[in-house]
Design an enzyme around this catalytic site. Structure first.
Site, mmCIF file in Angstrom:
data_model
loop_
_atom_site.group_PDB
_atom_site.id
_atom_site.type_symbol
_atom_site.label_atom_id
_atom_site.label_comp_id
_atom_site.label_asym_id
_atom_site.label_seq_id
_atom_site.Cartn_x
_atom_site.Cartn_y
_atom_site.Cartn_z
ATOM 1 N N ASP A 190 0.832 -1.201 0.000
ATOM 2 C CA ASP A 190 0.000 0.000 0.000
ATOM 3 C C ASP A 190 0.870 1.255 0.000
ATOM 4 O OD1 ASP A 190 -2.325 1.756 0.561
ATOM 5 O OD2 ASP A 190 -3.323 -0.135 1.007
ATOM 6 N N HIS B 240 -4.087 6.008 3.197
ATOM 7 C CA HIS B 240 -4.716 4.787 2.681
ATOM 8 C C HIS B 240 -4.103 3.523 3.292
ATOM 9 C CE1 HIS B 240 -5.666 1.792 -0.504
ATOM 10 N NE2 HIS B 240 -6.750 2.524 -0.695
ATOM 11 N N SER C 224 -11.099 -1.073 -1.831
ATOM 12 C CA SER C 224 -9.871 -0.974 -1.038
ATOM 13 C C SER C 224 -10.135 -1.252 0.432
ATOM 14 C CB SER C 224 -9.281 0.437 -1.134
ATOM 15 O OG SER C 224 -8.532 0.590 -2.288
#
Ligand SMILES: *[C@@H]1O[C@H](CO)[C@@H](O)[C@H](O)[C@H]1NC(C)=O
Ligand SMILES: *[C@@H]1O[C@H](CO)[C@@H](O)[C@H](O)[C@H]1NC(C)=O
Ligand SMILES: *[C@@H]1O[C@H](CO)[C@@H](O)[C@H](O)[C@H]1NC(C)=O
Ligand SMILES: *[C@@H]1O[C@H](CO)[C@@H](O)[C@H](O)[C@H]1NC(C)=O
Ligand SMILES: *[C@@H]1O[C@H](CO)[C@@H](O)[C@H](O)[C@H]1NC(C)=O
Ligand SMILES: *[C@@H]1O[C@H](CO)[C@@H](O)[C@H](O)[C@H]1NC(C)=O
Length: 761
Positions: free
Chosen positions: A157, A215, A542
């Site tokens: 990520d 994220h 996600s």
């Protein structure tokens, strides 16, 4: 031999559309990165070479030396080292290097080189979001498991924020002895929870794997975040935030930066994760549908699967359209997104007494619910005012003190629209959906009293506006509500099947929570707030992917001997097809969702721990499958990393792979398809199952042979055949493109459901 090689075609440097994250509140800033080196004509190429048979190439150093020998002599000496971007050991036999087009051509002609192609630039579907919160997350789906103890989840990520309370190691055991990874932060940043952190980003600032986006912290926290007590959103909804597998360890492989993820970096992260000894890999990223031999995630996931590592990937955010999936390979778990049963409830009340429920995160306690004049700045056809785009309301002097209706969408987030209304003096905002977003509302941290309502509610509100002589409205703030009976629903953005690369494999596999998910975040914009307790709420496949990565860790912890395919089988055959109200799961239109939206259904972790029967697949079983897809020997070799001659193998059609679901296509005059499957008993030694068939429209008959299965031992296997016969004659299936059903094996304690999709052409 030469002519069998895949030709180099520089025009294939397509820009991937990457479903990395989908944030309801933000525009899809879609920054593509230039792969080419600005200062020269060098670009990054992926070079696949034949796996060296020689035992001398056992170590990474030896491999690196071998790979360097393929580099052009013109790039001699230390220059050669600079040309090398990444060398790979597990995910593929080869490397990425900076080359000119001519050099790449020359390498392609060398002996032992299988395939050279330009690296693709992946782009990131996210922007920094200024919204942040800490909120009660309150769901504990892991109750029947070991909390993931002893399992290592590798997350590829944007990096991670190491000091966050979600990554505290209080109560954590030390990492298992097999762990070989490392931490590239300083010595105090990693701990028994966050046991590894490295960066593979080859462009820009690569000093540490610090999360500059948020994220990666969010996905990591969702998969395996620690218990965080007293997490709160500006004092609202206090509670405990926790990931799916709170006792699992985390290792971050940073492969994306704020502008995207490069294929070579993703491969390098996968390579390191495999070497380090992770058990589960979580990838909330992907590209367009590609042949598996051209798809870096499929390629590297296959290597992981060969090593017994479970790979969970997001399905993509390009729904609700058909054929929009990423990550379609059968060795990957492909995860779609659903809503959860929590809303931050807020209600619009109109002057005529009608009420419509919606959501907002900002719940002001000092807003008095008195009726105020209601206006829609788009009423006269002003498109940008209808959307309340920044600057569009400056000339609308009549909004002061009123409730303003704004259309959602068009790339500007709801929070920015609220700011525009506030700037124009508006007292409150009603944000209404377009038909595509339908029922999906999002609680956002608005700057004024606001509510996000469904498309249908918006239509009614606008109808009232156009008919009432003095339209009025107000907003009632009602706080967090748990237990919406229509949940889970498939979210509109969740990518849909059918599977483009392999129609005989049902994808997505499963849906999991991916709408309005609260988890760790890397930074607030307001520095008076403690960053270690900062949470954010975002949506996307996600977000659903790491939920399933966490569940896989729980299953791995409970059943260390299960293969990746066995874990997937348990997840698929126990999935829920009904919502909390006992009705079939619906999509964003509130109609029952089809099987290419839900896959097997919604994840049901406590059942997955004890599935009764398992459909297993060994890595070598994929070879006849790939040959059956008509891949060339070279393409199969790229995936399985050994020389394969399809002509000397009995290949199988894709629907004959021992997959836990069945996907069939009836074309032309085909009237009967037979499918075989093998199950292994992982329930009680003495078990008896009978088959139950959910009929499928358009089929005359479905026969299961034998119709009963009897087991005397654990690990005993049994095979069965299913004959599907198409209806012929006048009332055939001309108007029926898709039908769905299931075959379920039922015993005293277990129900093992194999979903079936049938497409008629
Ligand atoms: C180590 O890193 C953490 C997190 O980035 C930071 O808070 C801490 O100050 C650093 N410690 C040292 C000794 O540099
Ligand atoms: C929770 O945090 C708030 C501050 O955010 C604090 O006032 C309160 O005492 C804390 N409660 C507990 C039980 O720790
Ligand atoms: C997708 O395919 C299904 C089945 O053929 C069809 O009913 C549906 O309308 C399609 N959806 C879209 C968005 O094209
Ligand atoms: C593979 O090729 C054979 C022979 O041309 C054809 O019959 C079959 O449909 C092809 N399979 C796929 C999956 O394309
Ligand atoms: C079943 O097989 C697994 C390995 O495949 C093994 O670890 C386990 O002990 C076996 N169980 C029994 C009861 O034989
Ligand atoms: C064909 O379908 C129609 C409508 O569904 C039904 O009324 C009719 O009886 C069917 N005919 C046959 C021969 O099955």
């Amino acid at each position: 031999m030469e002519d069998q090689k895949c030709r180099l075609s520089p025009t294939t440097s397509t820009i991937f559309v990457l479903g990395l994250v989908w944030i309801l509140s933000n525009s899809h800033a879609n920054a593509a990165i230039a792969v080419a080196d600005a200062s020269s004509s060098l670009s990054t190429y992926i070079v696949h070479v034949r796996q060296p048979m020689d035992k001398h190439f056992a170590t990474m150093e030896d491999l690196h030396t071998l790979y360097r020998s393929f580099l052009p002599a013109t790039a001699a000496g230390s220059n050669q080292e600079q040309r090398m971007v990444h060398s790979y050991q597990h995910v593929l036999s080869g490397f990425t290097a900076k080359l000119t087009a001519e050099e790449a051509e020359a390498i392609q002609e060398k002996d032992g080189v299988l395939y050279v192609r330009p690296e693709k630039a992946l782009s990131l579907h996210t922007t920094h979001t200024p919204d942040f919160l800490g909120l009660h997350r309150g769901v504990g789906l892991w109750k029947d498991s070991n909390f993931g103890k002893g399992v290592i989840i590798g997350v590829l990520d944007t990096g991670i924020f190491p000091g966050h309370s979600s990554f505290s190691d209080e109560g954590m055991p030390p990492p298992p002895a097999k762990w070989k990874g490392r931490c590239d932060f300083n010595s105090t940043a990693c701990n028994k929870k966050l046991i590894g952190a490295r960066s593979f980003v080859s462009v820009g600032n690569t000093a540490t794997p610090y999360d500059g986006v948020g994220h990666g912290s969010h996905t990591s926290g969702t998969a395996a975040g620690a218990f965080v007590r007293n997490a709160s959103a500006l004092g609202n909804a206090r509670g405990t935030a926790v990931g799916m597998a709170p006792l699992a360890h985390l290792a971050m492989y940073q492969v994306c930066n704020p502008s995207g993820c490069l294929e070579g970096d993703v491969l390098a992260g996968m390579d390191a994760a495999i070497e380090d000894g992770v058990d589960v890999l979580s990838l909330s990223l992907g590209g367009q549908s590609q042949r598996f031999s051209d798809d870096s995630i499929a390629l590297s996931s296959f290597s992981a699967t060969q090593k017994g590592i479970f790979v969970s990937c997001s399905a993509g955010n390009l729904g609700p359209y058909n054929f929009t999936l990423s990550n379609e390979a059968p060795w990957i778990l492909t995860v779609g997104a659903s809503s959860i049963d929590r809303s931050i409830k807020t209600t619009v009340r109109l002057g005529n007494g009608q009420e419509f429920d919606g959501e907002t995160l900002y719940q002001p306690h000092d807003f008095h619910p008195v009726l105020l004049p209601l206006v829609y700045p788009g009423v006269n056809g002003d498109g940008s005012a209808a959307l309340c785009l920044p600057g569009s309301l400056e000339s609308h002097s009549d909004l002061r003190g009123k409730v303003v209706v704004c259309d959602a969408g068009d790339g500007t987030g709801g929070v920015a629209k609220g700011q525009e209304v506030k700037n124009a003096g508006g007292a409150a905002m009603i944000l209404v959906n377009n038909p595509t977003a339908g029922y999906a509302t999002s609680p956002e941290l608005h700057v004024l009293p606001a509510v996000h309502v469904r498309y249908i509610a918006g239509r009614e509100i606008k109808g009232y506006l156009s008919t009432a002589s003095a339209p009025m409205a107000t907003i009632l703030f009602k706080g967090t509500h748990i237990g919406i009976s229509v949940a889970p629903t498939v979210s509109f953005f969740s990518s849909r099947g059918p599977n483009y690369q392999s129609p005989g494999i049902l994808k997505p596999d499963i849906i999991g929570p991916g709408v309005n998910i609260l988890a760790a975040w890397a930074f607030p914009l307001d520095y008076s707030i403690d960053r270690r307790h900062t949470f954010n709420i975002i949506s996307g496949t996600s977000m659903s992917c790491p939920h399933l990565s966490g569940v896989a860790a729980l299953l791995k912890s409970a059943h260390p001997d299960w293969s990746p395919a066995a874990i997937k089988s348990a997840i698929i055959t126990t999935a829920a097809t009904l919502n909390m109200g006992g009705q079939p799961i619906v999509d964003q239109t509130l109609h029952p969702a089809n099987i290419f939206a839900t896959g097997a259904g919604h994840i049901n972790p406590s059942k997955a721990v004890d599935p009764g029967l398992i459909y297993d697949i060994a890595p070598q079983d994929y070879i006849p499958y790939l040959c059956g897809l008509n891949y060339t020997d070279y393409e199969v070799e790229l995936i399985v990393k050994k020389v394969v001659k399809c002509s000397s193998i009995r290949s199988i059609p894709d629907y004959q792979l021992n997959y836990p679901s069945i996907s069939l296509k009836f074309t032309g005059s085909v009237s009967k398809v037979s499918v075989t499957r093998t199950v292994r008993n992982v329930g009680p030694a003495k078990s008896r199952y009978r088959s139950v068939i959910d009929p499928i429209l358009g089929l005359d008959s479905i026969g299961v042979y034998p119709s009963d299965l009897e087991f005397a031992n654990v690990n005993q296997t049994a095979s069965f055949r299913v004959d599907f016969t198409r209806r012929v004659g006048r009332n055939a299936t001309a108007t029926l493109p898709l039908a769905q059903g299931a075959i379920t094996w039922i015993s005293a304690q277990h129900s093992v459901r194999t979903p079936v999709a049938v497409v008629f052409e």
